[in-house]
Design a protein around this motif. Structure first.
Motif, PDB file in Angstrom:
ATOM      1  N   ARG A  67       0.832  -1.204   0.000  1.00 47.10           N
ATOM      2  CA  ARG A  67       0.000   0.000   0.000  1.00 47.10           C
ATOM      3  C   ARG A  67       0.873   1.263   0.000  1.00 47.10           C
ATOM      4  O   ARG A  67       0.613   2.211  -0.741  1.00 47.10           O
ATOM      5  CB  ARG A  67      -0.926  -0.014   1.219  1.00 47.10           C
ATOM      6  N   LEU A  68       1.899   1.267   0.814  1.00 50.78           N
ATOM      7  CA  LEU A  68       2.750   2.454   0.926  1.00 50.78           C
ATOM      8  C   LEU A  68       3.539   2.710  -0.359  1.00 50.78           C
ATOM      9  O   LEU A  68       3.669   3.853  -0.795  1.00 50.78           O
ATOM     10  CB  LEU A  68       3.702   2.299   2.113  1.00 50.78           C
ATOM     11  N   THR A  69       4.066   1.667  -0.971  1.00 50.29           N
ATOM     12  CA  THR A  69       4.814   1.864  -2.217  1.00 50.29           C
ATOM     13  C   THR A  69       3.886   2.170  -3.378  1.00 50.29           C
ATOM     14  O   THR A  69       4.253   2.899  -4.301  1.00 50.29           O
ATOM     15  CB  THR A  69       5.677   0.627  -2.553  1.00 50.29           C
ATOM     16  N   GLY A  70       2.665   1.659  -3.327  1.00 51.01           N
ATOM     17  CA  GLY A  70       1.698   1.972  -4.376  1.00 51.01           C
ATOM     18  C   GLY A  70       1.191   3.392  -4.313  1.00 51.01           C
ATOM     19  O   GLY A  70       0.688   3.923  -5.305  1.00 51.01           O
ATOM     20  N   ASN A  71       1.347   4.030  -3.154  1.00 44.38           N
ATOM     21  CA  ASN A  71       0.859   5.400  -2.972  1.00 44.38           C
ATOM     22  C   ASN A  71       1.953   6.458  -3.125  1.00 44.38           C
ATOM     23  O   ASN A  71       1.680   7.647  -2.924  1.00 44.38           O
ATOM     24  CB  ASN A  71       0.230   5.550  -1.577  1.00 44.38           C
ATOM     25  N   THR A  72       3.171   6.046  -3.469  1.00 49.26           N
ATOM     26  CA  THR A  72       4.240   7.026  -3.595  1.00 49.26           C
ATOM     27  C   THR A  72       4.497   7.360  -5.060  1.00 49.26           C
ATOM     28  O   THR A  72       3.757   6.919  -5.948  1.00 49.26           O
ATOM     29  CB  THR A  72       5.523   6.528  -2.899  1.00 49.26           C
ATOM     30  N   VAL A  73       5.530   8.153  -5.319  1.00 47.07           N
ATOM     31  CA  VAL A  73       5.825   8.620  -6.672  1.00 47.07           C
ATOM     32  C   VAL A  73       7.107   7.981  -7.201  1.00 47.07           C
ATOM     33  O   VAL A  73       7.970   7.583  -6.416  1.00 47.07           O
ATOM     34  CB  VAL A  73       5.986  10.161  -6.710  1.00 47.07           C
ATOM     35  N   PRO A  74       7.267   7.884  -8.530  1.00 46.43           N
ATOM     36  CA  PRO A  74       8.531   7.422  -9.100  1.00 46.43           C
ATOM     37  C   PRO A  74       9.608   8.503  -8.893  1.00 46.43           C
ATOM     38  O   PRO A  74       9.532   9.587  -9.469  1.00 46.43           O
ATOM     39  CB  PRO A  74       8.212   7.237 -10.592  1.00 46.43           C
ATOM     40  N   VAL A  75      10.582   8.217  -8.066  1.00 46.60           N
ATOM     41  CA  VAL A  75      11.556   9.238  -7.680  1.00 46.60           C
ATOM     42  C   VAL A  75      12.330   9.811  -8.877  1.00 46.60           C
ATOM     43  O   VAL A  75      12.462  11.034  -8.987  1.00 46.60           O
ATOM     44  CB  VAL A  75      12.513   8.680  -6.606  1.00 46.60           C
ATOM     45  N   PRO A  76      12.853   8.998  -9.813  1.00 48.41           N
ATOM     46  CA  PRO A  76      13.589   9.586 -10.941  1.00 48.41           C
ATOM     47  C   PRO A  76      12.735  10.511 -11.810  1.00 48.41           C
ATOM     48  O   PRO A  76      13.236  11.492 -12.350  1.00 48.41           O
ATOM     49  CB  PRO A  76      14.065   8.364 -11.736  1.00 48.41           C
ATOM     50  N   MET A  77      11.446  10.211 -11.941  1.00 44.12           N
ATOM     51  CA  MET A  77      10.549  11.075 -12.700  1.00 44.12           C
ATOM     52  C   MET A  77      10.467  12.455 -12.054  1.00 44.12           C
ATOM     53  O   MET A  77      10.653  13.494 -12.712  1.00 44.12           O
ATOM     54  CB  MET A  77       9.151  10.444 -12.771  1.00 44.12           C
ATOM     55  N   VAL A  78      10.198  12.471 -10.747  1.00 49.95           N
ATOM     56  CA  VAL A  78      10.070  13.737 -10.033  1.00 49.95           C
ATOM     57  C   VAL A  78      11.411  14.457  -9.973  1.00 49.95           C
ATOM     58  O   VAL A  78      11.480  15.690 -10.055  1.00 49.95           O
ATOM     59  CB  VAL A  78       9.491  13.498  -8.630  1.00 49.95           C
ATOM     60  N   HIS A  79      12.490  13.698  -9.861  1.00 50.38           N
ATOM     61  CA  HIS A  79      13.830  14.293  -9.835  1.00 50.38           C
ATOM     62  C   HIS A  79      14.119  15.055 -11.124  1.00 50.38           C
ATOM     63  O   HIS A  79      14.695  16.150 -11.101  1.00 50.38           O
ATOM     64  CB  HIS A  79      14.866  13.188  -9.630  1.00 50.38           C
ATOM     65  N   THR A  80      13.719  14.502 -12.260  1.00 48.93           N
ATOM     66  CA  THR A  80      13.945  15.173 -13.541  1.00 48.93           C
ATOM     67  C   THR A  80      13.149  16.471 -13.621  1.00 48.93           C
ATOM     68  O   THR A  80      13.647  17.493 -14.104  1.00 48.93           O
ATOM     69  CB  THR A  80      13.564  14.239 -14.707  1.00 48.93           C
ATOM     70  N   VAL A  81      11.923  16.449 -13.137  1.00 46.69           N
ATOM     71  CA  VAL A  81      11.114  17.669 -13.082  1.00 46.69           C
ATOM     72  C   VAL A  81      11.761  18.676 -12.140  1.00 46.69           C
ATOM     73  O   VAL A  81      11.827  19.881 -12.433  1.00 46.69           O
ATOM     74  CB  VAL A  81       9.672  17.353 -12.642  1.00 46.69           C
ATOM     75  N   ALA A  82      12.257  18.193 -11.009  1.00 48.35           N
ATOM     76  CA  ALA A  82      12.906  19.074 -10.034  1.00 48.35           C
ATOM     77  C   ALA A  82      14.103  19.786 -10.653  1.00 48.35           C
ATOM     78  O   ALA A  82      14.306  20.993 -10.438  1.00 48.35           O
ATOM     79  CB  ALA A  82      13.340  18.267  -8.808  1.00 48.35           C
ATOM     80  N   LYS A  83      14.896  19.076 -11.413  1.00 51.20           N
ATOM     81  CA  LYS A  83      16.058  19.702 -12.048  1.00 51.20           C
ATOM     82  C   LYS A  83      15.643  20.795 -13.023  1.00 51.20           C
ATOM     83  O   LYS A  83      16.282  21.846 -13.107  1.00 51.20           O
ATOM     84  CB  LYS A  83      16.900  18.644 -12.775  1.00 51.20           C
ATOM     85  N   ALA A  84      14.557  20.548 -13.762  1.00 53.69           N
ATOM     86  CA  ALA A  84      14.070  21.557 -14.700  1.00 53.69           C
ATOM     87  C   ALA A  84      13.587  22.795 -13.960  1.00 53.69           C
ATOM     88  O   ALA A  84      13.835  23.935 -14.386  1.00 53.69           O
ATOM     89  CB  ALA A  84      12.943  20.979 -15.557  1.00 53.69           C
ATOM     90  N   LEU A  85      12.898  22.593 -12.829  1.00 48.74           N
ATOM     91  CA  LEU A  85      12.441  23.719 -12.021  1.00 48.74           C
ATOM     92  C   LEU A  85      13.622  24.505 -11.462  1.00 48.74           C
ATOM     93  O   LEU A  85      13.638  25.736 -11.481  1.00 48.74           O
ATOM     94  CB  LEU A  85      11.576  23.204 -10.867  1.00 48.74           C
ATOM     95  N   MET A  86      14.614  23.794 -10.955  1.00 43.51           N
ATOM     96  CA  MET A  86      15.777  24.467 -10.369  1.00 43.51           C
ATOM     97  C   MET A  86      16.515  25.296 -11.415  1.00 43.51           C
ATOM     98  O   MET A  86      16.967  26.407 -11.156  1.00 43.51           O
ATOM     99  CB  MET A  86      16.735  23.440  -9.768  1.00 43.51           C
ATOM    100  N   SER A  87      16.632  24.747 -12.596  1.00 46.50           N
ATOM    101  CA  SER A  87      17.309  25.468 -13.671  1.00 46.50           C
ATOM    102  C   SER A  87      16.562  26.739 -14.032  1.00 46.50           C
ATOM    103  O   SER A  87      17.162  27.806 -14.217  1.00 46.50           O
ATOM    104  CB  SER A  87      17.441  24.558 -14.895  1.00 46.50           C
ATOM    105  N   GLU A  88      15.242  26.648 -14.109  1.00 45.38           N
ATOM    106  CA  GLU A  88      14.441  27.813 -14.488  1.00 45.38           C
ATOM    107  C   GLU A  88      14.474  28.888 -13.401  1.00 45.38           C
ATOM    108  O   GLU A  88      14.515  30.088 -13.696  1.00 45.38           O
ATOM    109  CB  GLU A  88      12.998  27.378 -14.743  1.00 45.38           C
TER     110      GLU A  88
END
Length: 336
Positions: free
Chosen positions: A296-317
């Motif tokens: 249940r806990l792993t099914g309710n979380t996010v794919p970390v590398p996906m969010v990490h890639t978005v995070a890098k784009a946000l940080m750059s901007e």
């Protein structure tokens, strides 16, 4: 560039936190109501959840922060649920995000929910969500992302909504939510290699993860010539009872039939494999004594590398600190 801070709403076990700490962020506020998730979050991150119930959070108690992060509950929008949208009690939790955005005015935000949010109530639910965010003073970008395109052998599509405060917002032509990273699994060979990297050695897997011989036999009879299916593979049974073997995992679910997904048609993924399928680092741990809880806990979380890639784009901007911390996952799921 300067280090940045973030608020982690609907924090779960900390998948979003893992991604944003990896690009130099500091968590200054967290909120999570599920007691099991709280226990895992606090043990792995070494600090307690700040508040448990978002409904009791007054914006005044939330510290100033650069980014607001929120993966609010998805059952109201999921095709697996009742599709009540924003009228459902869980869907209405979105408005607590809105209230904090209005009062704290962080530089940007990132929200996550199921892909189907775009289509609930003929699209009007998402129009309401987007409109409310824009009324808070933000320019909004969105994209449906798939974990397969970020190095994880899991077909998991999620809607990512990013917003920049209007006074610092980029032009629509100059920013877009990234839809892949360098670890993208484009071919069956790529997918099977990534799955191989994630799976534990069969000799190390406890017998309790194996389905009964009856279930295994039913699976073999449900596919065409089971002996010819390449290994490793993940065998999925859909709600209609159809079984399909693939070189990757389907969407991890918080709740479903116990054997809807079997490695090589024989066993459930281990807790460590579930964490790897979401891209968590090897040091991250969930007690495997209660497998239903872990699933249940792993099914309710996010794919970390996906969010990490978005995070890098946000940080750059935003020209914020992009220094990476050492929270690497395993194999092709490692953050790039």
């Amino acid at each position: 560039m300067s280090r940045f801070t973030f608020a982690d709403l609907f924090a779960g076990i900390g998948g979003t936190r893992a991604a944003y700490e990896a690009v130099g962020g500091e968590c200054v506020f967290s909120c999570e109501i599920d007691e099991d998730a709280q226990e895992v979050y606090e043990r792995n991150w070494g600090e307690p959840i700040t508040e448990d119930d978002i409904r009791n959070v007054d914006a005044d108690i939330v510290p100033p922060h650069d980014l607001l992060l929120a993966c609010w509950p998805c059952p109201s929008f999921s095709r697996m649920g009742k599709l009540d949208g924003l009228k459902d009690e869980r869907g209405m939790l979105f408005y607590h995000i809105v209230q904090i955005l209005k009062e704290k005015q962080p530089k940007a935000f990132m929200l996550e929910n199921v892909k189907n949010l775009r289509f609930v109530k003929d699209g009007t639910a998402y129009e309401t969500v987007r409109g409310a965010l824009e009324e808070c003073g933000y320019t909004v970008f969105d994209e449906v992302l798939n974990a397969l395109d970020f190095g994880l052998p899991q077909h998991r599509e999620r809607l990512i909504v990013v917003g920049f405060r209007d006074d610092i917002a980029p032009d629509e032509e100059s920013f877009s939510v990234p839809t892949e990273n360098r670890a993208k699994l484009e071919t069956e060979a790529d997918q099977r290699k990534a799955l191989t990297d994630i799976l534990e050695n069969s000799s190390d897997v406890d017998e309790r993860y194996y389905a009964s011989e009856k279930v295994q036999s039913d699976r073999r009879e449900s596919v065409n010539d089971a002996s010819t299916i390449p290994k490793p593979s993940v065998w999925h049974e859909n709600r209609a009872g159809r079984v399909t073997a693939r070189p990757y995992c389907g969407t991890l679910r918080a709740s479903s039939s116990w054997h809807y997904m079997l490695v090589n048609g024989k066993r459930n993924p281990t807790v460590r494999e579930l964490l790897r399928l979401q891209g968590f680092p090897e040091w991250f741990n969930i007690d495997d004594s209660n497998r239903s809880r872990a699933r249940r806990l792993t099914g309710n979380t996010v794919p970390v590398p996906m969010v990490h890639t978005v995070a890098k784009a946000l940080m750059s901007e935003l020209d914020l600190d992009g220094t990476s911390a050492n929270i690497q996952g395993t194999g092709t799921a490692a953050l790039d």
